[in-house]
Design a protein around this motif. Structure first.
Motif, mmCIF file in Angstrom:
data_model
loop_
_atom_site.group_PDB
_atom_site.id
_atom_site.type_symbol
_atom_site.label_atom_id
_atom_site.label_comp_id
_atom_site.label_asym_id
_atom_site.label_seq_id
_atom_site.Cartn_x
_atom_site.Cartn_y
_atom_site.Cartn_z
ATOM 1 N N LEU A 105 -40.808 -5.776 -28.050
ATOM 2 C CA LEU A 105 -39.955 -4.722 -28.033
ATOM 3 C C LEU A 105 -38.761 -4.772 -27.123
ATOM 4 N N PRO A 106 -37.587 -4.306 -27.295
ATOM 5 C CA PRO A 106 -36.502 -4.532 -26.494
ATOM 6 C C PRO A 106 -36.801 -3.866 -25.155
ATOM 7 N N ALA A 107 -36.541 -4.535 -23.987
ATOM 8 C CA ALA A 107 -37.065 -4.059 -22.548
ATOM 9 C C ALA A 107 -35.832 -4.177 -21.702
ATOM 10 N N VAL A 108 -35.613 -3.317 -20.967
ATOM 11 C CA VAL A 108 -34.521 -3.199 -19.820
ATOM 12 C C VAL A 108 -35.330 -3.164 -18.359
ATOM 13 N N GLY A 109 -34.605 -3.761 -17.190
ATOM 14 C CA GLY A 109 -35.109 -3.625 -16.105
ATOM 15 C C GLY A 109 -35.334 -5.137 -15.622
ATOM 16 N N ALA A 110 -35.377 -5.343 -14.174
ATOM 17 C CA ALA A 110 -35.380 -6.500 -13.365
ATOM 18 C C ALA A 110 -36.764 -7.203 -13.904
ATOM 19 N N GLY A 111 -37.869 -6.359 -14.122
ATOM 20 C CA GLY A 111 -39.080 -6.966 -14.337
ATOM 21 C C GLY A 111 -39.372 -7.776 -15.788
ATOM 22 N N ALA A 112 -38.338 -7.153 -16.611
ATOM 23 C CA ALA A 112 -38.404 -7.815 -18.009
ATOM 24 C C ALA A 112 -37.714 -9.390 -17.967
ATOM 25 N N LEU A 113 -36.577 -9.211 -17.126
ATOM 26 C CA LEU A 113 -35.849 -10.373 -16.944
ATOM 27 C C LEU A 113 -36.342 -11.508 -16.176
ATOM 28 N N LEU A 114 -37.240 -11.066 -15.255
ATOM 29 C CA LEU A 114 -38.288 -12.113 -14.396
ATOM 30 C C LEU A 114 -39.164 -12.800 -15.517
ATOM 31 N N TYR A 115 -39.776 -12.303 -16.445
ATOM 32 C CA TYR A 115 -40.573 -12.949 -17.399
ATOM 33 C C TYR A 115 -40.417 -12.951 -18.767
ATOM 34 N N PRO A 116 -39.160 -13.622 -18.940
ATOM 35 C CA PRO A 116 -38.741 -13.729 -20.570
ATOM 36 C C PRO A 116 -39.568 -14.132 -21.413
ATOM 37 N N GLU A 117 -40.746 -14.962 -21.092
ATOM 38 C CA GLU A 117 -41.897 -15.120 -22.078
ATOM 39 C C GLU A 117 -42.707 -14.141 -22.417
ATOM 40 N N ALA A 118 -42.843 -13.191 -21.695
ATOM 41 C CA ALA A 118 -43.676 -11.871 -21.847
ATOM 42 C C ALA A 118 -42.527 -10.894 -22.511
ATOM 43 N N PHE A 119 -41.495 -10.992 -22.371
ATOM 44 C CA PHE A 119 -40.673 -9.900 -22.491
ATOM 45 C C PHE A 119 -39.432 -10.435 -23.517
ATOM 46 N N PRO A 120 -39.625 -11.021 -24.669
ATOM 47 C CA PRO A 120 -38.573 -11.729 -25.508
ATOM 48 C C PRO A 120 -37.384 -10.700 -26.021
ATOM 49 N N GLY A 121 -37.574 -9.416 -25.703
ATOM 50 C CA GLY A 121 -36.613 -8.666 -26.047
ATOM 51 C C GLY A 121 -35.923 -8.178 -24.881
ATOM 52 N N ALA A 122 -36.093 -8.767 -23.764
ATOM 53 C CA ALA A 122 -35.307 -8.628 -22.672
ATOM 54 C C ALA A 122 -33.999 -8.203 -22.770
ATOM 55 N N ARG A 123 -33.254 -7.403 -22.447
ATOM 56 C CA ARG A 123 -31.945 -6.993 -22.178
ATOM 57 C C ARG A 123 -31.007 -7.360 -21.057
ATOM 58 N N GLU A 124 -30.127 -8.334 -20.932
ATOM 59 C CA GLU A 124 -29.551 -8.600 -19.859
ATOM 60 C C GLU A 124 -28.338 -7.754 -19.408
ATOM 61 N N ASP A 125 -28.056 -6.656 -20.356
ATOM 62 C CA ASP A 125 -26.783 -6.025 -20.361
ATOM 63 C C ASP A 125 -27.587 -4.512 -20.099
ATOM 64 N N GLY A 126 -28.623 -4.311 -19.838
ATOM 65 C CA GLY A 126 -29.206 -2.986 -19.292
ATOM 66 C C GLY A 126 -29.238 -2.834 -17.797
ATOM 67 N N PRO A 127 -29.616 -1.580 -17.504
ATOM 68 C CA PRO A 127 -29.780 -1.443 -15.903
ATOM 69 C C PRO A 127 -30.991 -2.274 -15.432
ATOM 70 N N LEU A 128 -30.757 -2.696 -14.219
ATOM 71 C CA LEU A 128 -31.748 -3.712 -13.376
ATOM 72 C C LEU A 128 -32.731 -2.798 -12.682
ATOM 73 N N HIS A 129 -32.068 -2.105 -11.648
ATOM 74 C CA HIS A 129 -32.812 -1.250 -10.694
ATOM 75 C C HIS A 129 -32.356 0.145 -10.707
ATOM 76 N N ALA A 130 -33.109 1.018 -10.040
ATOM 77 C CA ALA A 130 -33.188 2.334 -10.100
ATOM 78 C C ALA A 130 -31.532 2.799 -9.709
ATOM 79 N N SER A 131 -31.217 3.784 -10.508
ATOM 80 C CA SER A 131 -29.762 4.545 -9.838
ATOM 81 C C SER A 131 -30.126 5.980 -9.601
#
Length: 225
Positions: A156-182
């Motif tokens: 599935l598409p995924a946002v957040g810093a955790g998804a970007l840390l593990y691209p092999e588990a989150f192939p749908g990770a989005r670099e253009d999404g929010p990383l941390h809390a706002s």
């Protein structure tokens, strides 16, 4: 309505002021080791930027995590103390819900259907939740090793810093999404829910696991003879 929102569930130390219609001011600084030092100055900055006084705040909103124990409790304890001092209600909002709402509100392509939010839980784990859209959580929050996520979450598409840390588990990770809390997103989601008459959560932390700190092995209590 004047909402003061706080979140320290991720490496971001963030505060925002919302009048029920829009964000008046927001502050965010990413520093995972200085939540306690940075939060109250952030509150002072947003009040000053908005030209408002703390006594004008009618309610507080705080991110309930999930998040690491030490950082998360800073925001919750601060919100509880301010709420008691001002005699105003303190509402909780899941931090992952705020990230999902922010991602959807930003209009990211490909997030019209199911997607994931994942933040770094340390210990080679992630905090995650599954969403049907930016306002509807359908799974979680939970904490898992990335390889241990359920099959329905894979790809599935995924946002957040955790998804970007593990691209092999989150192939749908989005670099253009929010990383941390706002806190701005936290306040926006809370204001939306309050306007709709929906009940917000209690300001209770979602730790999901025991704290990282441990009593040293072989520790001996010192007693008086």
């Amino acid at each position: 309505m004047l909402l003061l929102a706080l979140d320290t569930a991720t490496p971001a130390v963030t505060a925002a002021l919302h009048d029920g219609t829009r964000v008046l001011a927001a502050a965010r600084e990413v520093d995972a080791r200085r939540h306690g030092e940075l939060l109250l100055p952030a509150v002072d900055r947003v009040l000053a930027e908005a030209g408002r006084e703390l006594v004008e705040v009618t309610a507080l909103v705080v991110g309930t995590g999930p998040g690491p124990y030490t950082g998360l409790r800073v925001g919750l304890a601060t919100a509880a103390a301010l709420g008691a001092a001002l005699a105003v209600p303190v509402h909780g909002v899941c931090t992952l819900d705020a990230l999902a709402w922010e991602a959807a509100e930003s209009g990211l392509a490909g997030l019209a259907g199911p997607f994931l939010v994942a933040t770094d839980a340390r210990r080679k784990e992630v905090y995650w939740a599954r969403y049907a859209d930016g306002r509807t959580r359908t799974g979680g929050p939970a904490v898992d090793r990335p390889a241990g996520l359920p099959a329905e979450a894979a790809g599935l598409p995924a946002v957040g810093a955790g998804a970007l840390l593990y691209p092999e588990a989150f192939p749908g990770a989005r670099e253009d999404g929010p990383l941390h809390a706002s806190a701005a997103a936290l306040a926006g989601l809370a204001a939306e829910r309050l306007a709709a008459g929906a009940a917000l959560e209690a300001p209770v932390p979602l730790y999901l696991r025991r704290p990282d700190a441990r009593v040293p092995a072989g520790y001996k209590a010192v007693t008086r003879g």
